[in-house]
Design a protein around this motif. Structure first.
Motif, mmCIF file in Angstrom:
data_model
loop_
_atom_site.group_PDB
_atom_site.id
_atom_site.type_symbol
_atom_site.label_atom_id
_atom_site.label_comp_id
_atom_site.label_asym_id
_atom_site.label_seq_id
_atom_site.Cartn_x
_atom_site.Cartn_y
_atom_site.Cartn_z
ATOM 1 N N ALA A 135 0.830 -1.211 0.000
ATOM 2 C CA ALA A 135 0.000 0.000 0.000
ATOM 3 C C ALA A 135 0.861 1.257 0.000
ATOM 4 C CB ALA A 135 -0.929 -0.005 1.215
ATOM 5 N N ASN A 136 1.973 1.235 0.733
ATOM 6 C CA ASN A 136 2.848 2.414 0.774
ATOM 7 C C ASN A 136 3.428 2.720 -0.603
ATOM 8 O OD1 ASN A 136 2.417 2.790 3.495
ATOM 9 N ND2 ASN A 136 4.257 1.722 4.140
ATOM 10 N N SER A 137 3.891 1.683 -1.316
ATOM 11 C CA SER A 137 4.441 1.904 -2.654
ATOM 12 C C SER A 137 3.359 2.395 -3.616
ATOM 13 C CB SER A 137 5.057 0.610 -3.192
ATOM 14 O OG SER A 137 6.229 0.286 -2.499
ATOM 15 N N THR A 138 2.175 1.829 -3.507
ATOM 16 C CA THR A 138 1.070 2.260 -4.368
ATOM 17 C C THR A 138 0.710 3.711 -4.095
ATOM 18 O OG1 THR A 138 0.209 -0.005 -4.362
ATOM 19 C CG2 THR A 138 -1.283 1.730 -5.075
ATOM 20 N N ARG A 139 0.706 4.094 -2.821
ATOM 21 C CA ARG A 139 0.398 5.485 -2.456
ATOM 22 C C ARG A 139 1.462 6.431 -3.027
ATOM 23 N NH1 ARG A 139 0.419 4.567 2.371
ATOM 24 N NH2 ARG A 139 -1.785 4.033 2.664
ATOM 25 N N SER A 140 2.731 6.017 -2.993
ATOM 26 C CA SER A 140 3.794 6.849 -3.566
ATOM 27 C C SER A 140 3.619 7.005 -5.066
ATOM 28 C CB SER A 140 5.165 6.226 -3.260
ATOM 29 O OG SER A 140 5.440 6.259 -1.871
ATOM 30 N N ALA A 141 3.201 5.923 -5.740
ATOM 31 C CA ALA A 141 2.944 6.008 -7.178
ATOM 32 C C ALA A 141 1.797 6.970 -7.462
ATOM 33 C CB ALA A 141 2.620 4.617 -7.731
ATOM 34 N N ILE A 142 0.782 6.953 -6.629
ATOM 35 C CA ILE A 142 -0.345 7.881 -6.790
ATOM 36 C C ILE A 142 0.127 9.326 -6.656
ATOM 37 C CG2 ILE A 142 -2.439 8.711 -5.634
ATOM 38 C CD1 ILE A 142 -3.168 5.784 -5.120
ATOM 39 N N ILE A 143 0.970 9.594 -5.663
ATOM 40 C CA ILE A 143 1.490 10.947 -5.467
ATOM 41 C C ILE A 143 2.333 11.372 -6.664
ATOM 42 C CG2 ILE A 143 3.037 12.361 -4.049
ATOM 43 C CD1 ILE A 143 2.137 10.645 -1.645
ATOM 44 N N ALA A 144 3.152 10.443 -7.180
ATOM 45 C CA ALA A 144 4.017 10.763 -8.319
ATOM 46 C C ALA A 144 3.203 11.150 -9.549
ATOM 47 C CB ALA A 144 4.914 9.568 -8.638
#
Length: 460
Positions: A148-157
């Protein structure tokens, strides 16, 4: 060449947009106006709402987990260590996988799915009665938390550009720290009551908060997802029939182009990830090294540990957003990374000097060290966020953020071993070794960022 994203049209009020002063009330905007402006972007507002809810649950769990394993589940210390290490190891794999999946599937749906599974897994701890059950649940939690943390970072990017991306990360980290502090206070209720039912009710409540946060996530717009990959068009012959061989070559060529955007083919980004992973061991210093050092080598009471954690939280909440401004600029990211390197090295040496001092002096020295450490953390996070976004290839934003997150997971896994082998085992000389490690990794990041800035300037 820098992989920074091209400028895109503003989609409304971007994150970090300065508030417009009321003409009727000239002067500095009110605190409420500044807070409202900091979450003006609708995507950031949704992420803040979801984070605020779920991280309260995280704070509850972090507060009670070790004692729950000890007194309620009945695990031995070495079994607890295995459970926590296994969860961290699972997170290493999940950090990478989460980013890869976010480039291929809907990041919004992945974030909802991962958060839902993690929330259910947290609730399942209520039924843990032995080592194997706790181990399995911990691995599931570690997998889906880091995914979930990596997915959230991708969303922010994808949802933000330039400074707004760093601003979003800073705001979310500030909210995370505040929410965890609230959750820790709720978790203290279970510690005060001390009954098995109290522990289980609060752990179930922590999982329920994760599920409640999903209500916010479903409102995320589709623009947070990766652009759909277009398959190579079929090649036709002069008669209009499909040329299978030529079509296969076109598809293979398209795949080669996709692979060329892989973070594993980007040495500069891999070096950044490795340096950030090493510096990320600072969290192990705060969570393991400092408490053990205070308990074993100083005259300060153990209650100082909680006070230092609160002090850290306050500094992060107050300073993370303002000190993160501008770090999308590679030169500024380099500068703050260098500052973080020197501050963290100094913090290690100041922590070490608290040994053997009278209680009053020991407490004072530890407070000074904790303040220096907190600012090192704030600066390093700000610089790392800017570099992790600006040096990433936007074509595969999820994969890049997954690799960067994997580096942090490796650092978290290694930090207990490194901190124990240095500061805890060898005293002042061990702290000096830690200081040298942090200084080298931080200055390495400074050098890499400066070089990237010069390269970007030449290309421009």
């Amino acid at each position: 060449m820098s992989h920074s994203s091209p400028a895109t049209p503003d989609t409304g009020t971007g994150a970090g947009t300065a508030p417009t002063p009321d003409p009727e009330r000239p002067g500095k905007p009110s605190l409420g106006a500044r807070l409202a402006a900091s979450v003006a972007d609708p995507v950031l507002r949704i992420l803040v709402g979801a984070t605020l809810i779920s991280r309260v649950g995280r704070g509850i769990f972090l507060t009670v987990t070790v004692l729950y394993f000890t007194f309620i589940v009945g695990l031995a210390p070495h079994e607890i260590a295995i459970v926590l290490a296994a969860a961290s190891a699972a997170g290493v794999v999940a950090s990478l996988a989460g980013g890869l999946l976010a480039d291929r599937f809907s990041a919004k749906r992945l974030l909802i799915l991962f958060t839902a599974i993690e929330g259910v897994a947290l609730i399942a701890y209520v039924f843990a009665g032995d080592f194997v059950t706790a181990l399995v649940i911990a691995v599931v939690c570690g997998l889906f938390e880091q995914g979930a943390n990596s997915t959230r970072s991708a969303i922010i990017a994808r949802a933000f550009t330039g400074e707004s991306r760093v601003h979003a990360r800073a705001v979310l980290r500030t909210v995370t720290n505040g929410a965890i502090a609230v959750g820790s206070g709720l978790g203290a209720l279970a510690l005060a009551i001390g009954t098995a039912d109290a522990y289980r009710i609060l752990i179930a409540g922590a999982g329920a908060l994760y599920l409640l946060g999903i209500i916010q996530m479903v409102r995320l717009p589709s623009r947070v997802d990766a652009p759909a990959r277009t398959a190579a068009a079929p090649v036709t012959t002069a008669t209009g029939s499909v040329d299978a061989a030529a079509s296969a070559k076109a598809t293979a060529a398209e795949r080669r182009v996709w692979r060329r955007h892989s973070p594993w083919r980007d040495p500069r980004y891999l070096v950044l990830t490795a340096l950030s992973a090493v510096f990320g061991m600072q969290f192990g210093v705060a969570e393991l090294g400092v408490p053990l050092w205070i308990a074993r080598e100083t005259t300060a009471p153990e209650s100082v540990v909680a006070a230092l954690l609160i002090l850290n939280t306050i500094i992060v909440v107050i300073f993370q957003v303002p000190l993160s401004r501008g770090t999308h600029d590679l030169r500024i990211a380099a500068r703050v990374s260098g500052i973080a390197a020197w501050l963290m090295a100094a913090a290690c040496l100041v922590y070490a000097s608290a040994a053997g001092l009278p209680i009053g002096f020991a407490i004072t020295v530890l407070i000074i060290a904790a303040i220096v450490h907190a600012f090192a953390e704030v600066f390093s996070q700000a610089g790392g966020w800017g570099l992790s976004f600006e040096l990433a290839d936007p074509v595969r934003a999820g994969s890049y953020q997954g690799v960067y997150g994997m580096g942090y997971s490796v650092g978290a896994l290694a930090s207990p071993l490194v901190v124990n082998a240095t500061a805890i085992s060898h005293g002042f000389s061990g702290w000096a070794v830690l200081a040298a490690i942090f200084l080298a990794s931080g200055l390495g990041t400074w050098w890499l960022a400066r070089r990237a800035a010069r390269t970007a300037a030449r290309v421009a």
